[in-house]
Motif scaffolding. Structure first.
Motif, PDB file in Angstrom:
ATOM      1  N   MET A  69       8.813 -15.111  32.322  1.00 22.56           N
ATOM      2  CA  MET A  69       7.597 -15.625  31.698  1.00 22.56           C
ATOM      3  C   MET A  69       7.710 -15.204  30.240  1.00 22.56           C
ATOM      4  O   MET A  69       7.210 -14.148  29.868  1.00 22.56           O
ATOM      5  CB  MET A  69       6.363 -15.008  32.360  1.00 22.56           C
ATOM      6  CG  MET A  69       6.260 -15.320  33.851  1.00 22.56           C
ATOM      7  SD  MET A  69       5.008 -14.305  34.688  1.00 22.56           S
ATOM      8  CE  MET A  69       5.968 -12.835  35.068  1.00 22.56           C
ATOM      9  N   GLY A  70       8.482 -15.950  29.458  1.00 23.78           N
ATOM     10  CA  GLY A  70       8.815 -15.503  28.111  1.00 23.78           C
ATOM     11  C   GLY A  70       9.869 -14.424  28.241  1.00 23.78           C
ATOM     12  O   GLY A  70      10.875 -14.608  28.917  1.00 23.78           O
ATOM     13  N   ILE A  71       9.610 -13.257  27.654  1.00 25.43           N
ATOM     14  CA  ILE A  71      10.562 -12.149  27.786  1.00 25.43           C
ATOM     15  C   ILE A  71      10.098 -11.139  28.838  1.00 25.43           C
ATOM     16  O   ILE A  71      10.683 -10.081  28.986  1.00 25.43           O
ATOM     17  CB  ILE A  71      10.816 -11.456  26.427  1.00 25.43           C
ATOM     18  CG1 ILE A  71       9.541 -10.861  25.838  1.00 25.43           C
ATOM     19  CG2 ILE A  71      11.498 -12.411  25.456  1.00 25.43           C
ATOM     20  CD1 ILE A  71       9.762  -9.998  24.608  1.00 25.43           C
ATOM     21  N   PRO A  75       8.371  -1.694  25.400  1.00 26.47           N
ATOM     22  CA  PRO A  75       7.129  -1.274  26.047  1.00 26.47           C
ATOM     23  C   PRO A  75       6.077  -2.381  26.111  1.00 26.47           C
ATOM     24  O   PRO A  75       5.211  -2.386  26.971  1.00 26.47           O
ATOM     25  CB  PRO A  75       6.649  -0.097  25.196  1.00 26.47           C
ATOM     26  CG  PRO A  75       7.358  -0.240  23.890  1.00 26.47           C
ATOM     27  CD  PRO A  75       8.625  -0.992  24.155  1.00 26.47           C
ATOM     28  N   HIS A  76       6.148  -3.337  25.184  1.00 22.33           N
ATOM     29  CA  HIS A  76       5.261  -4.504  25.196  1.00 22.33           C
ATOM     30  C   HIS A  76       5.942  -5.625  24.411  1.00 22.33           C
ATOM     31  O   HIS A  76       6.870  -5.382  23.627  1.00 22.33           O
ATOM     32  CB  HIS A  76       3.860  -4.172  24.649  1.00 22.33           C
ATOM     33  CG  HIS A  76       3.874  -3.578  23.273  1.00 22.33           C
ATOM     34  ND1 HIS A  76       3.988  -4.330  22.134  1.00 22.33           N
ATOM     35  CD2 HIS A  76       3.801  -2.286  22.868  1.00 22.33           C
ATOM     36  CE1 HIS A  76       3.987  -3.527  21.080  1.00 22.33           C
ATOM     37  NE2 HIS A  76       3.873  -2.280  21.496  1.00 22.33           N
ATOM     38  N   GLU A  77       5.504  -6.853  24.622  1.00 23.42           N
ATOM     39  CA  GLU A  77       6.172  -8.013  24.027  1.00 23.42           C
ATOM     40  C   GLU A  77       6.180  -8.000  22.504  1.00 23.42           C
ATOM     41  O   GLU A  77       7.102  -8.531  21.886  1.00 23.42           O
ATOM     42  CB  GLU A  77       5.538  -9.316  24.535  1.00 23.42           C
ATOM     43  CG  GLU A  77       5.915  -9.627  25.951  1.00 23.42           C
ATOM     44  CD  GLU A  77       5.586 -11.057  26.351  1.00 23.42           C
ATOM     45  OE1 GLU A  77       5.347 -11.907  25.462  1.00 23.42           O
ATOM     46  OE2 GLU A  77       5.583 -11.318  27.557  1.00 23.42           O
ATOM     47  N   ASP A  78       5.177  -7.421  21.884  1.00 21.27           N
ATOM     48  CA  ASP A  78       5.074  -7.430  20.419  1.00 21.27           C
ATOM     49  C   ASP A  78       5.770  -6.249  19.756  1.00 21.27           C
ATOM     50  O   ASP A  78       5.675  -6.085  18.543  1.00 21.27           O
ATOM     51  CB  ASP A  78       3.596  -7.412  19.993  1.00 21.27           C
ATOM     52  CG  ASP A  78       2.842  -8.624  20.501  1.00 21.27           C
ATOM     53  OD1 ASP A  78       3.487  -9.641  20.807  1.00 21.27           O
ATOM     54  OD2 ASP A  78       1.609  -8.549  20.612  1.00 21.27           O
ATOM     55  N   HIS A  79       6.455  -5.414  20.538  1.00 22.03           N
ATOM     56  CA  HIS A  79       7.085  -4.215  19.989  1.00 22.03           C
ATOM     57  C   HIS A  79       8.209  -4.601  19.023  1.00 22.03           C
ATOM     58  O   HIS A  79       9.157  -5.272  19.392  1.00 22.03           O
ATOM     59  CB  HIS A  79       7.648  -3.349  21.123  1.00 22.03           C
ATOM     60  CG  HIS A  79       8.142  -2.023  20.662  1.00 22.03           C
ATOM     61  ND1 HIS A  79       7.306  -0.953  20.510  1.00 22.03           N
ATOM     62  CD2 HIS A  79       9.376  -1.597  20.308  1.00 22.03           C
ATOM     63  CE1 HIS A  79       8.000   0.078  20.097  1.00 22.03           C
ATOM     64  NE2 HIS A  79       9.260  -0.281  19.955  1.00 22.03           N
TER      65      HIS A  79
END
Length: 168
Positions: free
Chosen positions: A57-59, A119-123
């Motif tokens: 689902m995306g990355i 740790p999160h998609e925006d990292h």
């Protein structure tokens, strides 16, 4: 819920080898790959795991991993779809994260891929100089795909497809 958030890149050059560990051998095989999820057996050193992953689902994707006895993994690998993926994985610490550099062997020899779990998609993180093209969304580079269509056969037409005659 256990999520894996990962970006993948091709490796351009050997600059990563300076700081990476000596690596460990990974053998893995897929028992199922339905498009919605994959079921994988992996051995690494003296450890064996059974892993279920959702489709991307995306990355991000769901990931469930369980230790299993090594002899169970060996027996389950015989039930695999496609070939066994063989690679040496090197770890390289990077700004609080860790690069996993996979140097493929066997039918996927010549392919070198770097993955980094986030740790999160925006990292955000700086890219090292040895990173090439991002392949996070390219299904050809997934291990589940490489066991069915190894890197060494990418120049060949898939079964059932005709190759255009260069003379025509």
């Amino acid at each position: 819920m256990p999520f894996e958030i990962e970006r993948k890149f091709l490796v351009a050059g050997d600059g990563w080898r300076v700081d990476a560990d000596s690596g460990s051998i990974i053998r893995q095989a897929y028992l199922a790959n339905t498009g919605k999820m994959s079921l994988r057996i992996r051995t690494r050193d003296s450890r064996a795991t059974l892993t279920m992953k959702s489709a991307g689902m995306g990355i991000s994707r769901l990931e469930f991993e369980y230790d299993i006895p090594l002899d169970h993994a060996t027996a389950l690998m015989e039930l695999r779809e496609g070939s066994i993926i063989e690679k040496r994985r090197h770890l390289l610490p990077w700004y609080g994260l860790t690069w996993e550099i996979d140097v493929f062997q066997g039918e996927n020899d010549g392919l070198v891929v770097a993955e980094i779990e986030l740790p999160h998609e925006d990292h955000g993180f700086p890219l090292p100089s040895w990173i090439g093209a991002e392949i996070s969304g390219d299904p050809r580079y997934s291990n589940a795909s490489l066991c069915k269509r190894p890197f060494s056969r990418w120049g060949e037409a898939p079964a059932g497809e005709r190759v255009a005659d260069p003379e025509m």
